[in-house]
Design a protein around this motif. Sequence first.
Motif, mmCIF file in Angstrom:
data_model
loop_
_atom_site.group_PDB
_atom_site.id
_atom_site.type_symbol
_atom_site.label_atom_id
_atom_site.label_comp_id
_atom_site.label_asym_id
_atom_site.label_seq_id
_atom_site.Cartn_x
_atom_site.Cartn_y
_atom_site.Cartn_z
ATOM 1 N N GLU A 105 -8.287 2.728 0.581
ATOM 2 C CA GLU A 105 -7.255 2.226 0.085
ATOM 3 C C GLU A 105 -6.675 0.927 0.598
ATOM 4 O O GLU A 105 -5.865 0.500 0.226
ATOM 5 C CB GLU A 105 -6.114 3.483 0.210
ATOM 6 C CG GLU A 105 -5.315 3.545 1.768
ATOM 7 C CD GLU A 105 -6.454 4.727 2.483
ATOM 8 O OE1 GLU A 105 -5.763 4.922 3.490
ATOM 9 O OE2 GLU A 105 -7.376 5.007 1.887
ATOM 10 N N ASP A 106 -7.494 0.705 1.772
ATOM 11 C CA ASP A 106 -6.964 -0.611 2.400
ATOM 12 C C ASP A 106 -7.541 -1.871 1.768
ATOM 13 O O ASP A 106 -8.552 -1.856 0.959
ATOM 14 C CB ASP A 106 -7.410 -0.522 3.813
ATOM 15 C CG ASP A 106 -6.665 0.402 4.855
ATOM 16 O OD1 ASP A 106 -5.448 0.790 4.195
ATOM 17 O OD2 ASP A 106 -6.827 0.568 5.688
ATOM 18 N N HIS A 126 1.093 -3.542 -6.322
ATOM 19 C CA HIS A 126 0.175 -4.504 -6.015
ATOM 20 C C HIS A 126 0.266 -5.777 -6.706
ATOM 21 O O HIS A 126 -0.536 -6.765 -6.769
ATOM 22 C CB HIS A 126 -1.371 -3.861 -5.847
ATOM 23 C CG HIS A 126 -1.451 -2.749 -5.301
ATOM 24 N ND1 HIS A 126 -1.463 -2.544 -3.877
ATOM 25 C CD2 HIS A 126 -1.550 -1.440 -5.599
ATOM 26 C CE1 HIS A 126 -1.713 -1.280 -3.543
ATOM 27 N NE2 HIS A 126 -1.652 -0.554 -4.844
ATOM 28 N N GLN A 164 0.736 -1.277 0.015
ATOM 29 C CA GLN A 164 0.034 -0.028 0.037
ATOM 30 C C GLN A 164 1.090 1.207 0.129
ATOM 31 O O GLN A 164 0.527 2.282 -0.658
ATOM 32 C CB GLN A 164 -0.934 -0.066 1.089
ATOM 33 C CG GLN A 164 -1.962 -1.113 1.015
ATOM 34 C CD GLN A 164 -2.694 -1.420 2.631
ATOM 35 O OE1 GLN A 164 -2.226 -0.892 3.476
ATOM 36 N NE2 GLN A 164 -3.562 -2.327 2.376
#
Length: 355
Positions: free
Chosen positions: A153-154, A81, A76
């Motif tokens: 955003e998690d 990712h 993050q």
Amino acid sequence: MENSHSAAYAAAGVDITAGYEGVRLMKPFVERTKIPGVVSGIGGFGGLFAPDLSGMKEPVLVSGTDGVGTKLRLAQLLDKHDTIGIDCVAMCVNDIICCGARPLFFLDYIAIGKNEAEKVASIVSGVAEGCVQSGCALIGGETAEHPGVMAPEDYDIAGFAVGVVDKPKIIDGSRVREGDALIGLTSSGVHSNGFSLVRKVFDIEHAGLASPLEELEGKSLGEVLLAPTKIYVKAVRALLDGGIDLHGASHITGGGFFENVPRMLPQGLEAHFYAAALPCPPIFQLIAKRGNISEHDMYNTFNMGLGLVLAVPREQAEKALDILHRAGEPDAAEVGSVSRGNAGVAFCEVCPPVV
């Protein structure tokens, strides 16, 4: 799904159309993992797989489930990712290969604060790569949007793998004997455990993750820490297919050496590691130095450069190493032996006599 849109649900924070777009984007990645036995594609209510059980007397299914832990915070912070899915697959398939099982298929579960189709597809691309590396199929999964529970955003990812092994060929450590050689397969770094301690040591929220460090041979802290967990399926399969009588296998994850190695040892036996033969990559040296962490705690938390430890008959050690070197594990080496005792794990400066 052209008419599938709920304005009310979107106002509550869940955009189901983003989920559909994510599925569209991830389909090419999933297609890469297709192997014989896959019956269904993604999008159905269940993943279907027809295993080839020919040649097996008593096929036994072996399953393993895991996540990536707080290593996710690194992904993050770096906004990268596409490798974290490899970690998720690795943590599962590396466990079931320790039983001698051949992974068949994998399913993932992604919980995310806000469903961004491109981010989800990037995560799944890593899952697919992990499946390709381990020779199994990605036959399904789930993405769940959690507005109000998770920050936008998690996200978190978990998954599970299912494999198969013939019952007479199950590796459970019961055949480990005094005098067996211990062979270590090197890790790619910290892998996916111990990151709560790592984050504390480096104050990761405020660390310069992109800056090259001399202690890490010019690599950045972020690059080294985010390196995906190594997958050992093909190496172990090469040993089994090459006629090695693999007595035991231990995946060095949470709890390090002291917790994981004894799991493959019968009562009354302990693992003696030759200190001089053990790798200690720069990242572990840096963690110990910055955190003022004792050697015992390091070996009780991290893999310290070895992701898998195998017990093989002494007379097959040389052949096993030759197979591993040819199977893409050039740094595989004999790192210890099995002796009588109840210490579980011991480190010695001098190699004990061969039994």
